[in-house]
Design an enzyme around this catalytic site. Sequence first.
Site, short mmCIF file in Angstrom:
data_model
loop_
_atom_site.label_atom_id
_atom_site.label_comp_id
_atom_site.label_asym_id
_atom_site.label_seq_id
_atom_site.Cartn_x
_atom_site.Cartn_y
_atom_site.Cartn_z
N HIS A 196 0.84 -1.20 0.00
CA HIS A 196 0.00 0.00 0.00
C HIS A 196 0.88 1.26 0.00
O HIS A 196 0.58 2.23 -0.70
CB HIS A 196 -0.93 0.02 1.21
N HIS A 206 -9.16 -2.58 -4.75
CA HIS A 206 -8.05 -2.89 -3.86
C HIS A 206 -7.04 -3.81 -4.54
O HIS A 206 -5.82 -3.67 -4.33
CB HIS A 206 -8.52 -3.54 -2.56
N ASP A 249 -3.05 -3.08 -4.91
CA ASP A 249 -1.97 -4.03 -4.63
C ASP A 249 -1.04 -4.19 -5.83
O ASP A 249 0.19 -4.25 -5.69
CB ASP A 249 -2.54 -5.39 -4.26
N HIS A 280 -0.31 -11.03 -5.02
CA HIS A 280 1.08 -10.61 -4.82
C HIS A 280 2.07 -11.55 -5.50
O HIS A 280 3.03 -11.09 -6.13
CB HIS A 280 1.39 -10.53 -3.32
#
Length: 312
Positions: A81, A239, A243, A266
Amino acid sequence: MLEYQTTLKSRCSLSGIGVHSGKPVSIHFSPAEPDTGVVFQRIDEAGTGRVIRALVSEVAQTDLCTALGDVSGEHVATVEHLMAALIAMGIDNVAIEIDGAEVPVLDGSAIGFVEAFEQAGTVALPVKRRYIRVIKPIRIDNGSSWAEFRPHDRTRFEIEIDFDSPAIGRQSLAFDLNGETFRNEIARARTFGFIKDVERLWAAGFALGSSLENSLVIGEDHRVINTGGLRYPDEFVRHKMLDAVGDLALAGARFIGCFRSFRGGHRLNAAALRHLLTDRSAYEIVETTRREQGRRAEMVAVNAPVYAPWTI
């Protein structure tokens, strides 16, 4: 595209808890010299003074968050973030001191970092900014998930997610990234999870600091249980885009191209970035130039490294 590198105009600080560790942590951001890039330094008792560079070569863990350094020793976790806010707000060089092993989660989004950087201000430095320009498509697949980079004349993200939960379902979002778009459309989107997974995560040492104050939580009835509900109708995919912006900021420079992903996370983001950077025919290093007074800036290839060179 901005022509020169930037840094913060003044020092700023934030405090909070780590979403996975549950421990209090303070983080301090200071101006840095040109070609420094983004560097972390632990200043707590466990810190040795080692500088941890915000580069994909330093990524040590991608389970639920992105961690840099040595996860069995000195590391900094949950950097995504913060990295998204830095790259989107145009901050190239910053020295970060942190008194714990995890960046504070704040409210689960990036807006707290954005507001802190806006208050501190930025200043241009007398060194050209260099970009990574994608010049041929590259793609990586992992089961039903995939991610790819494609040539594009701006920095673009096209993100699609697909969850079994009817609270989320299939959502997609596409933006050309800039500071205003990030602040208004992406920065306030919060991390999310399912209440049915909480005990498993706790047993594994994750989500110890998670709460309704810093996470969107989907209940057993497939409804968001947070008071006030969603900040955006499609907050979940927003969101996931946040990321992706943060994970790809670990390239060591901004990229010019389009990043697309389906059911990413991720791990996939990091793998796609490594795949791009290990294929030297897939990108070139460029910087802006103005050949005539008043002429629109152009991007030209340069035989130079980016300001924070990586090692793959």
